[in-house]
Design a protein around this motif. Structure first.
Motif, PDB file in Angstrom:
ATOM      1  N   PHE A 142      -4.542   3.381  -2.454  1.00 49.08           N
ATOM      2  CA  PHE A 142      -5.713   2.511  -2.347  1.00 49.08           C
ATOM      3  C   PHE A 142      -5.787   1.562  -3.547  1.00 49.08           C
ATOM      4  N   ARG A 145      -3.084  -1.200  -3.124  1.00 46.75           N
ATOM      5  CA  ARG A 145      -3.419  -2.151  -2.065  1.00 46.75           C
ATOM      6  C   ARG A 145      -4.641  -2.985  -2.428  1.00 46.75           C
ATOM      7  N   SER A 146      -5.621  -2.370  -3.101  1.00 47.88           N
ATOM      8  CA  SER A 146      -6.820  -3.095  -3.505  1.00 47.88           C
ATOM      9  C   SER A 146      -6.468  -4.234  -4.450  1.00 47.88           C
ATOM     10  N   THR A 149      -4.563  -7.012  -2.644  1.00 47.03           N
ATOM     11  CA  THR A 149      -5.455  -7.813  -1.804  1.00 47.03           C
ATOM     12  C   THR A 149      -6.308  -8.747  -2.645  1.00 47.03           C
ATOM     13  N   MET A 175      -8.849  -4.005   4.101  1.00 44.99           N
ATOM     14  CA  MET A 175      -8.865  -2.721   3.395  1.00 44.99           C
ATOM     15  C   MET A 175      -9.568  -1.657   4.216  1.00 44.99           C
ATOM     16  N   PRO A 185     -14.704  -1.221  -0.065  1.00 50.40           N
ATOM     17  CA  PRO A 185     -14.704  -2.506   0.647  1.00 50.40           C
ATOM     18  C   PRO A 185     -16.097  -2.944   1.100  1.00 50.40           C
TER      19      PRO A 185
END
Length: 365
Positions: A142, A145-146, A149, A175, A185
């Motif tokens: 997470f 990826r956070s 993004t 997300m 998110p």
């Protein structure tokens, strides 16, 4: 916006604090060894924390000292990234190989945030490898990826606020698809709502409040924003008494647009915003817009000193006990409430860039 009760949680997943990894400084490059256990121990021993000079506790550092320390931090990150890469390259099947790759990712992320844009390609390569690792735990996945993004949104960042908000919303929804059990998110969607037009904001806050996985804090913030938005279209029915003793009755139409600016001297965001607000007041006061400050300081003397020091002459009210803020459901500052010529609340906005267009529209009515 600065919340006097709690910090906005959405910031948690949008950025990574540079100081975390920047304090790691290799003291000496370890000698190569064929034993992965010894190699990992050597890597951990080398990556030790570099404390700020003790003398800085007695006096602030000079600009030259700060720059020197910053360069040491960047050197530390570069060496740490290289040593981590060396470990997982030499011992790709070792249980610590994934941890070493994550350490490299952290260091490269910090270097990129520090302005080394040439690290982007290398960082993306490491990210791809990490995300392909089935042993990567959900928390690390997470986080990676956070940040990816957020980085993509920032790369597309536009001077057009609506486009920027749309990009943030798309990122948050992506997300949520990948991590439906995470609440972060929704915090970003709340940020988007707080800076969007009323109808869009109400739609987003309703979605957030009804989401099963959202945190209690975020759900409460969404409900408070909904209540605040419901004030739009109503007339604030109260009187204000300024620092000079003037009484302003907002229950009666003023015949001109009115901007109610909530602020405090203890609020860093308010202090950063004040020069722009002063510039805006100087520009539009001559066109018929009335600016009224509503101060939220706990110490009235601090409020009055600031007015004198900054030579602020337009009406300012001291909101003792935050009674006005409570009535208008203010939960974070700085924030501006815009009333039209009839005294009807039309907008709740933050930032000079957000204020000008609505102001111009109200003047034309």
């Amino acid at each position: 916006m600065q919340n006097p009760k709690a910090k906005a949680g959405w910031q948690h997943w949008l950025s990574v604090a540079v100081c975390g990894w920047a304090l790691m400084l290799p003291a000496q490059t370890p000698a190569p060894t064929d034993d992965p256990i010894l190699a990992w121990e050597a890597f951990q021993a080398v990556a030790r924390k570099l404390p700020a000079p003790a003398i800085w506790k007695a006096r602030p550092p000079t600009p030259e000292e700060r720059e020197e320390f910053k360069q040491k931090q960047l050197t530390a990150l570069e060496k740490s990234a290289g040593l981590a890469r060396e470990f997982y390259t030499r011992f790709p099947k070792d249980p610590n190989a994934g941890r070493a790759r994550k350490k490299e990712w952290e260091a490269l992320s910090m270097l990129l945030q520090a302005g080394q844009s040439n690290r982007l390609s290398q960082l993306e390569t490491v990210e791809t490898a990490l995300l392909a690792d089935t042993n990567l735990d959900d928390e690390d996945r997470f986080e990676i990826r956070s940040q990816a993004t957020s980085r993509q949104v920032m790369a597309r960042r536009s001077t057009n606020l609506a486009q920027t908000l749309e990009d943030y919303e798309k990122g948050a929804r992506q997300m949520l698809k990948e991590f439906p059990d995470r609440t972060e998110p929704y915090e970003t969607l709340l940020l988007v709502a707080d800076n969007s037009p009323r109808e869009k904001a109400l739609k987003l806050t309703s979605e957030i409040a009804a989401a099963p996985k959202v945190s209690d804090r975020t759900k409460q913030a969404a409900l408070e924003l909904m209540q605040r938005l419901e004030l739009i279209g109503t007339r604030p029915g109260f009187k204000l008494t300024t620092a000079t003793g003037e009484v302003i009755d907002l229950a009666k139409p003023r015949g001109k647009p009115v901007v109610l600016s909530f602020w405090a001297t203890w609020c860093p965001a308010c202090m950063m915003e004040m020069p722009a607000l002063m510039e805006l007041q100087a520009k539009y006061a001559s066109q018929g817009v009335e600016f009224i400050g509503i101060n939220q300081d706990r110490d009235k003397d601090a409020f009055l000193r600031y007015l004198k020091d900054k030579e602020i002459t337009w009406p300012q009210c001291y909101d003792a006990g935050q009674e006005l803020a409570t009535q208008l459901r203010v939960t974070a500052i700085p924030v501006c409430y815009m009333l039209d010529k009839k005294g009807i609340l039309r907008e709740i906005l933050v930032g000079k860039a957000n204020l000008e267009k609505p102001l111009q529209a109200l003047l034309k009515e």
